[in-house]
Design an enzyme around this catalytic site. Structure first.
Site, mmCIF file in Angstrom:
data_model
loop_
_atom_site.group_PDB
_atom_site.id
_atom_site.type_symbol
_atom_site.label_atom_id
_atom_site.label_comp_id
_atom_site.label_asym_id
_atom_site.label_seq_id
_atom_site.Cartn_x
_atom_site.Cartn_y
_atom_site.Cartn_z
ATOM 1 N N TYR A 36 0.792 -1.283 0.011
ATOM 2 C CA TYR A 36 -0.171 0.111 -0.116
ATOM 3 C C TYR A 36 0.786 1.221 0.099
ATOM 4 O O TYR A 36 0.471 2.354 -0.261
ATOM 5 C CB TYR A 36 -0.800 0.062 1.209
ATOM 6 C CG TYR A 36 -1.949 -0.863 1.278
ATOM 7 C CD1 TYR A 36 -2.110 -1.903 0.525
ATOM 8 C CD2 TYR A 36 -2.715 -1.306 2.402
ATOM 9 C CE1 TYR A 36 -2.944 -2.819 0.332
ATOM 10 C CE2 TYR A 36 -3.585 -2.343 2.795
ATOM 11 C CZ TYR A 36 -3.741 -2.968 1.844
ATOM 12 O OH TYR A 36 -4.611 -4.200 1.998
ATOM 13 N N HIS A 98 0.603 -11.745 2.482
ATOM 14 C CA HIS A 98 -0.533 -11.020 1.767
ATOM 15 C C HIS A 98 -1.010 -11.972 0.548
ATOM 16 O O HIS A 98 -2.250 -11.762 0.560
ATOM 17 C CB HIS A 98 0.211 -9.823 0.983
ATOM 18 C CG HIS A 98 -0.797 -8.846 0.452
ATOM 19 N ND1 HIS A 98 -0.516 -7.521 0.627
ATOM 20 C CD2 HIS A 98 -2.311 -8.890 0.322
ATOM 21 C CE1 HIS A 98 -1.679 -6.828 0.200
ATOM 22 N NE2 HIS A 98 -2.382 -7.463 -0.236
#
Length: 258
Positions: A36, A98
């Site tokens: 991010y 992730h």
């Protein structure tokens, strides 16, 4: 790991004031990721939220995720420490894989995460976007129990088999994109329930998700009004009929497919 029913998803958030405001209005779970590119923003917001002295660091679950190029056994520890530094914390409460892609090898990556738990840098190991077979391998490979599985879950897409696996093995399911990118406002049973409960469709979608054991949700919001409205989902108690009507919606709108 005992997670609050509603946390803050931070993908796309680039203002630390948003994070500080979220903490001020009652959020106690902050979710970010290396990919991010905003761990420093989240860390700055966390520091601001703690500066007033009314909130202790131990009150807030701080979660981040290792991207697919951070998952080689010798890359896990440096990447995790970099994330902790950017977040300004001594410990990551929850550290996820992730996606089980790229350099991920369950027999090497997961023991490296176990070592971070043993060292005290990480409190809980999470996984994200795993298939049931990936989850089974993680259960076998980890010494530490899985703390959470983060997966896309909203009225237009969810997978009951993932909830069943979580129930069987005793970990939380963390629902990302619970508002379906705003599409929940177009789902008739959600809108009807919102009108019946004098709530927003977003709050109904979150309430629907968190009514499913063992689900917690991490909606993203930027304004204080939306932050408060999403958090108000904790006060929305849907009827069995309302839940069934939302369950019956065709689930074909996966926002983040492989």
């Amino acid at each position: 790991m005992n997670l609050p029913p509603i946390g803050l998803g931070t993908m796309g958030i680039d203002d630390p004031d948003t994070v500080a405001t979220a903490l001020d209005v009652g959020y106690r779970h902050l979710d970010t990721a290396r990919i991010y590119d905003n761990e420093a923003v989240v860390g700055e917001g966390l520091a601001a939220g703690l500066a007033g002295g009314d909130l202790d660091r131990e009150d807030v679950t701080v979660a981040t995720k290792l991207w697919i190029d951070d998952l080689a056994a010798d890359a896990v520890s440096p990447a995790a420490r970099e994330s902790a530094d950017r977040l300004g914390v001594d410990r990551l409460d929850l550290l996820y894989v992730h996606r089980p892609r790229g350099e991920y090898d369950p027999d090497a990556t997961l023991p490296a995460l176990d070592r971070l738990v043993d060292e005290g840098l990480v409190r809980g190991v999470g996984v994200s976007n795993f298939e049931p077979s990936d989850l089974d391998r993680a259960v076998d490979a980890l010494d530490a129990p899985i703390a959470a599985h983060q997966t896309e879950l909203h009225p237009l897409f969810h997978r009951p088999e993932l909830l069943e696996h979580a129930r069987e093995h005793g970990y939380a399911v963390v629902a990302y994109s619970p508002l379906a990118g705003g599409r929940v406002r177009e789902v008739d049973p959600v809108v009807e329930a919102a009108e019946a409960h004098d709530a927003t469709p977003e709050a109904v979608a979150i309430a629907w998700a968190t009514a499913k054991e063992p689900v917690v949700a991490i909606p993203k919001a930027s304004s204080e009004a939306h932050l408060r409205a999403n958090l108000a989902a904790t006060g929305v108690e849907l009827t069995d009929a309302e839940v069934a009507a939302i369950d019956a919606v065709e689930r074909e709108e996966e926002l983040f497919p492989e």
